[in-house]
Enzyme design. Structure first.
Site, PDB file in Angstrom:
ATOM      1  CB  SER A  79      30.596 -30.140  19.993  1.00 53.73           C
ATOM      2  OG  SER A  79      31.456 -30.968  20.762  1.00 53.73           O
ATOM      3  CE1 TYR A 105      30.606 -33.716  16.110  1.00 52.45           C
ATOM      4  CE2 TYR A 105      32.166 -33.068  17.811  1.00 52.45           C
ATOM      5  CZ  TYR A 105      30.880 -33.328  17.409  1.00 52.45           C
ATOM      6  OH  TYR A 105      29.849 -33.200  18.312  1.00 52.45           O
TER       7      TYR A 105
END
Length: 231
Positions: free
Chosen positions: A122, A136
């Protein structure tokens, strides 16, 4: 998005997800376009990873492409972030890709043309996000380093390892984040749109193909310029 791109381009595909009903339903949809099999599995558990690896070997014998895409996130203020949220996110986003590669290593090594491992990281692993998603971003940064470490180890075994760092796509995970702020998010993307299925699907097809046979240990943003042009 990724699985459909592979199915439509002639790959024999196996998909896994912890939600059996969703996994089976989606595989049935993709089977209209080609060869797709559902093997529901909770990849936060090593035993389930091993069961999935056994299913891959039973079905294919060898494995040409492994896409580590299963992901989870959790949002909470710094002083309230729970251990359960941290463990869930790290188990899926970082532990699972490592143990999947470990379990599938013999199948990857037996690929005649050389295998490709594609880790879906990401942009949040490249720079801090504006959200309280501490686990995350940490997990995705860890996955980027794991990609490079695995690339160094597996290159001599004829297994390429690369990572994709997506920006904003319309997925189940981002639905809650985008609700009410989608226009603002789009304004932050230099290309002024969210990602489309062909954007991420095409990039993964490239990383799985001979066209990328000399691309190894790379981290490729797929974010409409968010990272390269500055958030």
């Amino acid at each position: 998005m990724i699985a459909r791109s592979f199915v439509e381009n002639g790959a024999r595909v196996m998909i896994a997800s912890r939600k059996a009903a969703d996994c089976n339903q989606f595989a049935a949809k993709l089977a209209k376009f080609g060869d797709c099999l559902s093997v529901p599995a909770d990849l936060s558990q090593v035993g389930e990873i091993e069961r999935l690896a056994d299913a891959v070997v039973d079905r294919f014998g060898t494995l040409d492409v492994l896409v580590n895409n299963a992901g989870a996130t959790w949002g909470a203020p710094l002083g309230e972030f729970p251990e359960a949220g941290w463990d869930k996110t790290l188990n899926i986003n970082l532990k699972a890709p490592f143990f999947l590669v470990q379990a599938l290593l013999p199948a990857l090594e037996s690929s005649a043309a050389g295998a490709s491992v594609i880790n879906i990281a990401s942009v949040d692993g490249l720079s801090p996000p504006p959200f309280d998603s501490f686990a995350y971003s940490a997990s995705k940064a860890g996955l980027i380093m794991l990609t490079r470490h695995l690339a160094a180890k597996l290159g001599p075994r004829n297994i390429r390892v690369n990572a994709v760092a997506p920006g904003f796509f319309a997925t189940d995970m981002t639905r809650g984040v985008l609700e009410g702020v989608e226009a603002k998010v789009i304004e932050s993307v230099p290309l002024r749109r969210l990602g489309k299925p062909e954007d991420i699907g095409g990039l993964c097809l490239f990383l799985a193909s001979r066209a990328s046979s000399f691309v190894h240990g790379a981290v490729i943003p797929c974010d409409g310029g968010m990272e390269s042009c500055g958030r």
